[in-house]
Design a protein around this motif. Structure first.
Motif, mmCIF file in Angstrom:
data_model
loop_
_atom_site.group_PDB
_atom_site.id
_atom_site.type_symbol
_atom_site.label_atom_id
_atom_site.label_comp_id
_atom_site.label_asym_id
_atom_site.label_seq_id
_atom_site.Cartn_x
_atom_site.Cartn_y
_atom_site.Cartn_z
ATOM 1 N N THR A 1 17.506 -4.966 16.610
ATOM 2 C CA THR A 1 18.384 -3.829 16.382
ATOM 3 C C THR A 1 19.751 -4.362 15.953
ATOM 4 O OG1 THR A 1 19.266 -3.788 18.627
ATOM 5 C CG2 THR A 1 17.223 -2.524 18.224
ATOM 6 N N LYS B 1 22.408 -3.696 17.391
ATOM 7 C CA LYS B 1 23.060 -4.078 18.651
ATOM 8 C C LYS B 1 22.651 -5.491 19.054
ATOM 9 C CE LYS B 1 23.806 -2.577 23.392
ATOM 10 N NZ LYS B 1 23.532 -1.559 24.414
ATOM 11 N N THR C 1 31.081 -6.832 16.760
ATOM 12 C CA THR C 1 30.835 -5.446 17.136
ATOM 13 C C THR C 1 29.655 -4.878 16.352
ATOM 14 O OG1 THR C 1 32.288 -4.494 15.452
ATOM 15 C CG2 THR C 1 33.307 -5.093 17.582
ATOM 16 N N PHE C 2 29.070 -3.830 16.910
ATOM 17 C CA PHE C 2 28.013 -3.105 16.213
ATOM 18 C C PHE C 2 28.535 -2.608 14.869
ATOM 19 C CE2 PHE C 2 26.441 1.101 15.107
ATOM 20 C CZ PHE C 2 25.084 0.843 14.947
#
Length: 73
Positions: A13, A15, A24-25
């Protein structure tokens, strides 16, 4: 190979990638949607995570850039 495609093929993912790289995402999202390119120093890390080569990652970016230039975007 586009970044999002490579990530999905690796079963990760956004994430997961963000956590693995310490970013960061939002960074990952921006790289994948073309708002920003990942820093050069991140390419080997991304390639390793995704199980491909840096060349594979760059080829997708070149294809995307060429298509954008041809379409006048």
């Amino acid at each position: 190979m586009r970044l999002k495609e490579a990530r999905r093929k690796a079963g990760l993912t956004a994430k997961d990638v963000a956590l693995a790289l310490g970013v960061t995402f939002q960074n990952v999202y921006n790289w994948e949607n073309g708002s920003y390119l990942p820093p050069t120093k991140r390419l080997p890390e991304l390639a390793k995570l995704y199980g491909c080569t840096v060349d594979d990652l760059l080829a997708g970016q070149v294809e995307q850039s060429v298509h954008s230039a041809q379409s006048g975007a």
